[in-house]
Design a protein around this motif. Sequence first.
Motif, PDB file in Angstrom:
ATOM      1  N   GLU A 131       0.678  -1.301  -0.056  1.00 20.42           N
ATOM      2  CA  GLU A 131      -0.428   0.174   0.192  1.00 20.42           C
ATOM      3  C   GLU A 131       0.540   1.303  -0.072  1.00 20.42           C
ATOM      4  O   GLU A 131       0.377   2.411  -0.280  1.00 20.42           O
ATOM      5  N   ALA A 132       2.115   0.663   0.560  1.00 28.62           N
ATOM      6  CA  ALA A 132       3.407   2.012   0.499  1.00 28.62           C
ATOM      7  C   ALA A 132       4.539   2.067   0.719  1.00 28.62           C
ATOM      8  O   ALA A 132       4.820   0.362   0.640  1.00 28.62           O
ATOM      9  N   PHE A 133       5.712   2.015   0.396  1.00 33.34           N
ATOM     10  CA  PHE A 133       6.918   2.246   0.864  1.00 33.34           C
ATOM     11  C   PHE A 133       7.606   2.981   1.311  1.00 33.34           C
ATOM     12  O   PHE A 133       7.043   4.777   1.645  1.00 33.34           O
ATOM     13  N   ALA A 134       8.864   2.979   1.762  1.00 34.82           N
ATOM     14  CA  ALA A 134       9.533   4.146   2.954  1.00 34.82           C
ATOM     15  C   ALA A 134      10.831   3.636   2.141  1.00 34.82           C
ATOM     16  O   ALA A 134      10.660   2.516   2.085  1.00 34.82           O
ATOM     17  N   LEU A 152      14.676   9.759   5.007  1.00 33.03           N
ATOM     18  CA  LEU A 152      13.787   9.795   5.816  1.00 33.03           C
ATOM     19  C   LEU A 152      13.287   9.857   4.553  1.00 33.03           C
ATOM     20  O   LEU A 152      12.840  11.020   4.645  1.00 33.03           O
ATOM     21  N   LEU A 153      12.432   9.588   3.814  1.00 32.57           N
ATOM     22  CA  LEU A 153      10.753   8.908   3.285  1.00 32.57           C
ATOM     23  C   LEU A 153       9.707   8.731   3.251  1.00 32.57           C
ATOM     24  O   LEU A 153      10.446   6.846   3.005  1.00 32.57           O
ATOM     25  N   TRP A 154       8.657   8.137   3.710  1.00 34.02           N
ATOM     26  CA  TRP A 154       7.880   7.652   3.732  1.00 34.02           C
ATOM     27  C   TRP A 154       6.206   7.748   3.107  1.00 34.02           C
ATOM     28  O   TRP A 154       6.391   9.106   2.754  1.00 34.02           O
ATOM     29  N   ASN A 155       6.028   6.489   3.332  1.00 36.37           N
ATOM     30  CA  ASN A 155       4.002   7.049   2.559  1.00 36.37           C
ATOM     31  C   ASN A 155       4.017   7.174   1.137  1.00 36.37           C
ATOM     32  O   ASN A 155       3.188   8.214  -0.033  1.00 36.37           O
ATOM     33  N   VAL A 156       5.381   6.844   0.580  1.00 35.76           N
ATOM     34  CA  VAL A 156       5.197   7.654  -1.259  1.00 35.76           C
ATOM     35  C   VAL A 156       4.264   5.541  -1.342  1.00 35.76           C
ATOM     36  O   VAL A 156       4.318   4.528  -1.067  1.00 35.76           O
ATOM     37  N   PRO A 157       2.977   6.312  -2.415  1.00 37.60           N
ATOM     38  CA  PRO A 157       2.306   5.293  -2.448  1.00 37.60           C
ATOM     39  C   PRO A 157       2.539   4.103  -3.178  1.00 37.60           C
ATOM     40  O   PRO A 157       3.759   3.906  -4.076  1.00 37.60           O
ATOM     41  N   ARG A 204      30.309   3.103   1.980  1.00 41.30           N
ATOM     42  CA  ARG A 204      28.776   2.729   0.581  1.00 41.30           C
ATOM     43  C   ARG A 204      27.729   3.501   2.248  1.00 41.30           C
ATOM     44  O   ARG A 204      27.110   3.498   2.814  1.00 41.30           O
ATOM     45  N   TYR A 205      26.470   3.459   1.076  1.00 46.89           N
ATOM     46  CA  TYR A 205      25.543   4.637   0.756  1.00 46.89           C
ATOM     47  C   TYR A 205      24.025   3.018   0.558  1.00 46.89           C
ATOM     48  O   TYR A 205      24.804   2.806  -0.081  1.00 46.89           O
ATOM     49  N   ARG A 206      23.631   2.777   1.761  1.00 47.86           N
ATOM     50  CA  ARG A 206      22.399   1.618   1.332  1.00 47.86           C
ATOM     51  C   ARG A 206      21.427   2.897   1.198  1.00 47.86           C
ATOM     52  O   ARG A 206      20.956   3.794   1.662  1.00 47.86           O
ATOM     53  N   LEU A 207      20.640   2.028  -0.199  1.00 49.59           N
ATOM     54  CA  LEU A 207      19.183   3.004   0.076  1.00 49.59           C
ATOM     55  C   LEU A 207      18.404   1.561   0.211  1.00 49.59           C
ATOM     56  O   LEU A 207      18.273   0.856  -0.673  1.00 49.59           O
ATOM     57  N   VAL A 208      17.505   1.732   1.114  1.00 49.66           N
ATOM     58  CA  VAL A 208      16.654   0.346   2.094  1.00 49.66           C
ATOM     59  C   VAL A 208      15.587   0.839   1.404  1.00 49.66           C
ATOM     60  O   VAL A 208      14.702   2.144   2.077  1.00 49.66           O
ATOM     61  N   LEU A 209      14.518   0.338   0.619  1.00 53.11           N
ATOM     62  CA  LEU A 209      12.995   0.353   0.165  1.00 53.11           C
ATOM     63  C   LEU A 209      11.729  -0.919   1.218  1.00 53.11           C
ATOM     64  O   LEU A 209      12.492  -1.522   1.232  1.00 53.11           O
ATOM     65  N   TYR A 210      11.297  -0.463   1.747  1.00 47.84           N
ATOM     66  CA  TYR A 210      10.405  -1.025   2.872  1.00 47.84           C
ATOM     67  C   TYR A 210       9.143  -0.756   2.236  1.00 47.84           C
ATOM     68  O   TYR A 210       8.256  -0.266   1.425  1.00 47.84           O
ATOM     69  N   ALA A 211       8.634  -2.061   1.246  1.00 43.68           N
ATOM     70  CA  ALA A 211       7.293  -2.173   0.805  1.00 43.68           C
ATOM     71  C   ALA A 211       6.371  -2.173   2.011  1.00 43.68           C
ATOM     72  O   ALA A 211       6.388  -3.533   3.346  1.00 43.68           O
TER      73      ALA A 211
END
Length: 251
Positions: A131-134, A152-157, A204-211
């Motif tokens: 329903e959203a990504f962070a 920090l970014l969240w509630n991406v559709p 290292r730069y980690r870009l972690v995407l949460y479903a």
Amino acid sequence: MPSRRQLLVTTTSLALATVAGCSESSPQTSSPADSPTATKPTETTRTATGTPTSTENARSTTSPQTTATAETTETPQNATQTNDPSPTPSGAFSLSSPSFEDGGPIPETFTCDGQNVSPALDIADPPSATEAFALVVDDPDAPRSDPFVHWLLWNVPGDTRRIPVNVPQTETVEGLGGARQGTNDAGSVGYTGPCPPVGDSPHRYRLVLYALDSTLSVEAGATRDDLSGSLAERQLDTTTLVGTYARQQGQ
């Protein structure tokens, strides 16, 4: 002494008796099947093969039972495999960027030595229930005990498939369906690019995407500590993109 006539009669009688004897024994010899002795084995054979308790009848009875058992065993197994209620991803959930490869160097444009803008990011094959990504971006090689938080970014559709380049550094991002941004470890809201100490080996730069299975109630401007608990509760899956960056002398 018997007369010749008497001898002839006697001889004739004996001949007739011999013929009669041969005539009675002939059916027994030529047709043993009609004799009582021959009939009994034939009837015994028919009884052994035709009686309900015979081996052939047992095989006929057993075969359907075996087949039915095999079918009964297969059907629940197939149904279980087909109707497995466990949520599964629709594919290989992934995050990528058109600007750099996973594990490769991040272009200077997206760092403190360049324009310090966020890179474009592409999302592929999230879980079907998303329903959203962070997004959490950090530097685990920073010279401190905890990773340095860059974004920090969240509630991406949940139907978003690209996060565009240069996301505004505002608490709410209207172009991403009202997504919210938090405070990074540089003390600003939104993205701040890689800026490792000069002379360090590449960080290292980690870009972690949460479903996520729902949007988060966390207010904009929150820190990573404020966000972590909610992420753990709502996440369905995660995927990570890694970039590297090193600053040269004179930068």
